[in-house]
Design an enzyme around this catalytic site. Structure first.
Site, PDB file in Angstrom:
ATOM      1  N   GLU A 173      34.931 -29.010 -34.242  1.00  0.00           N
ATOM      2  CA  GLU A 173      35.689 -29.465 -35.420  1.00  0.00           C
ATOM      3  C   GLU A 173      36.737 -30.525 -35.086  1.00  0.00           C
ATOM      4  OE1 GLU A 173      37.276 -26.157 -37.669  1.00  0.00           O
ATOM      5  OE2 GLU A 173      35.293 -25.352 -38.108  1.00  0.00           O
ATOM      6  N   GLU A 292      28.983 -21.757 -37.015  1.00  0.00           N
ATOM      7  CA  GLU A 292      30.032 -20.877 -37.554  1.00  0.00           C
ATOM      8  C   GLU A 292      29.790 -20.718 -39.035  1.00  0.00           C
ATOM      9  OE1 GLU A 292      34.238 -21.540 -36.998  1.00  0.00           O
ATOM     10  OE2 GLU A 292      33.848 -22.406 -35.028  1.00  0.00           O
TER      11      GLU A 292
HETATM   12  O1  AHR Z   1      36.425 -18.892 -36.848  1.00  0.00           O
HETATM   13  C1  AHR Z   1      37.763 -19.245 -37.025  1.00  0.00           C
HETATM   14  C2  AHR Z   1      37.969 -20.737 -36.961  1.00  0.00           C
HETATM   15  O2  AHR Z   1      37.330 -21.358 -38.033  1.00  0.00           O
HETATM   16  C3  AHR Z   1      37.383 -21.408 -35.757  1.00  0.00           C
HETATM   17  O3  AHR Z   1      38.218 -21.307 -34.659  1.00  0.00           O
HETATM   18  C4  AHR Z   1      37.242 -22.815 -36.218  1.00  0.00           C
HETATM   19  O4  AHR Z   1      36.227 -23.509 -35.564  1.00  0.00           O
HETATM   20  C5  AHR Z   1      37.000 -22.694 -37.703  1.00  0.00           C
HETATM   21  O5  AHR Z   1      37.800 -23.563 -38.413  1.00  0.00           O
END
Ligand code: AHR
Length: 503
Positions: A173, A292
């Site tokens: 990110e 994610e």
């Molecule tokens: O999963 C929590 C956070 O969410 C992670 O660290 C990040 O990559 C995302 O924004």
């Protein structure tokens, strides 16, 4: 009663579902690791301090790999902090989550934990505040056989054989203003290309993942992705995207419609990849790494700033309920439906924070309702994703108009059996399902119809009442000839297993 028809034809397939679609994400965030996977002194801890009560919930998920260590955590992480003798490891002010990181659990421990869990590791290197060389060093530590500085350090640390990690994320990110080391897309694309090049020169068998936009709502999506990819396209193998959904305003009907946006996100990200491939006239293919995703209600809650510099405090521990099983389930069905373009999927995270596996420090472990949709996805989602045509009664809500009550996806197992995943989004009515199977030889019989439902969308499991919302085998699906019929309970997640009958 609402109605829905489903048609599945043997000749109309989407793609094989890659094993890497059945993966998770582990970040040293809150109590994911400390108090979750790892708690020396816990009554169930093994000789390495790994909680076996948690392992007992992890193992049935049969996870192909776990992404580690982040996440936002990666952006200021030095991977060398987590190797070798624990007493020599530095304590750091971990800025992403405003905690103290003891480094008691690092890269070495995760290698051991993963081996015991039967999973591989998907490593994330820090390109936000570190560079190409440190990323190459990490590959050398993990994957080089021996006879070099870093590979010999690994051997000294007790790991004679290389870990052989295949999948490597090129930071996380980095488009986000919340990252230390945020990057412009062109700058990041160049850096990712050089890092990937160097890392693959150390180990040509690895695959690398370029970090795309962190959210489809971001102003820079999909431009960021296309610009960064344009620089790195032929040097990387996947584009990472992330997606969290939540019931932010107490509107369950809208919440259950939100996985529709996961499908749209895949289409948009795949279009960005195709655009770059076309522009560059490349022969190379890049796929989506959905590394994610999950339900996350209090996403805007900045609890990490409430009290700073604690060690493993309880962060991001939303209460998840029965409706989350359908919401996560819908995202998982979107993954299967896009098996032609999505090749990696990591449910975020594995324990406690944003997770459906929960623990109490020094206490018990239990699972929340959405654990079961994830478990079923992993148990029955491996095979060939079939085109699953749905014609369903629908509803309007704040999230979208004309939302089908039924969300469904069929998977043909390698042995010829067919599994239908089906969600009834109606909060108050049963759904009459009629499924036609076309072009299959022989017939089928329904051997299982698993149902997860609850009278109250907010029903959940706790340490004292861990079996309040659990799946049953109570479904009433029947098969006659090539037609399957069932009445799906209101607000339910269903798995209908059709065994092919040899004639
Ligand atoms: O999963 C929590 C956070 O969410 C992670 O660290 C990040 O990559 C995302 O924004």
């Amino acid at each position: 009663m609402k109605r829905a028809n489903v048609t599945v034809d043997k000749d109309f397939v989407i793609a094989k579902t890659e094993d890497t679609l059945f993966s998770s994400f582990v970040e040293p965030l809150g109590r994911c690791i400390y108090g979750g996977l790892y708690e020396p002194g816990h009554p169930t801890a093994d000789e390495d301090g790994f909680r076996q009560d948690v392992m007992d919930y992890v193992k049935p998920l049969n996870l192909t790999m776990n992404r580690f260590p982040g996440g936002n955590f990666t952006s200021t992480y030095r991977w060398e902090d987590g190797i070798g003798p624990k007493e020599k490891r530095p304590r750091r002010a971990e800025v992403a989550w405003q905690c103290i990181e003891t480094n008691e659990f690092g890269l070495d421990e995760f290698a051991k934990w993963s081996k015991k869990a039967g999973s591989d590791v998907m490593m994330t290197v820090n390109l936000a505040t570190r560079g190409v060389l440190e990323a190459m060093d990490c590959v050398e530590y993990c994957n080089f056989k021996g006879g070099t500085y870093w590979s010999d350090r690994r051997r000294e640390n007790g790991f004679e054989e290389p870990f052989g990690y295949k999948y490597w994320c090129l930071s996380n990110e980095v488009d986000g203003v919340w990252q230390v080391g945020q990057k412009k897309p062109y700058e990041y694309g160049l850096l990712a290309k050089e890092a990937s090049k160097g890392m693959k020169l150390i180990d040509p068998d690895i695959k690398t993942v370029l970090a795309g936009t962190s959210s489809r709502w971001s102003q820079t999506f999909p431009e960021y992705d296309a610009t960064a990819l344009t620089e790195a396209y032929d040097f990387v193998d996947y584009l990472s995207i992330h997606h969290y959904i939540g019931n932010y305003d107490g509107d369950s009907a809208s919440y259950l419609a939100k996985p529709i946006s996961t499908n749209t996100y895949f289409d948009q990200a795949a279009a960005a990849i195709k655009y770059v491939k076309t522009k560059l006239k490349s022969e190379h293919d890049v796929y989506i790494s959905f590394d994610e995703f999950n339900t996350w209600h209090n996403i805007m809650q900045e609890e990490r700033f409430e009290e700073k510099w604690r060690i493993a405090p309880p962060l991001l521990e939303d209460i998840y309920t029965a409706e989350d099983a359908l919401a996560l389930g819908g995202m998982l069905l979107a993954v299967l439906r896009h098996a032609d373009v999505v090749k990696i999927a990591c449910v975020s995270e594995l324990a406690n924070c944003i997770s459906h596996i929960r623990t109490r420090n020094e206490g018990g472990a239990w699972v929340l309702p959405a654990y079961y949709s994830w478990l079923h996805y992993s148990q029955f989602g491996r095979g060939t994703a079939m085109q699953t045509m749905v014609k369903s009664d629908s509803y309007d809500c704040a999230e979208a108009k004309d939302v089908p009550y039924l969300d469904a996806q069929a998977i043909m197992q390698d042995n010829g059996d067919v599994v239908l995943f089906a969600i009834n989004r109606s909060l108050d009515e049963q759904l009459d399902l009629n499924m036609s199977l076309r072009g299959f030889e022989g017939s089928f019989e329904v051997t299982r119809h698993i149902v997860l439902t609850a009278d109250d969308p907010k029903a959940t499991n706790t340490e004292v009442d861990p079996l309040n919302v659990v799946p049953t085998e109570n479904g009433n699906a029947k098969c006659s000839g090539s037609t399957v019929t069932a009445q799906l309970d209101k607000m339910s997640w269903n798995v209908i297993y059709l065994t092919a009958v040899k004639e």
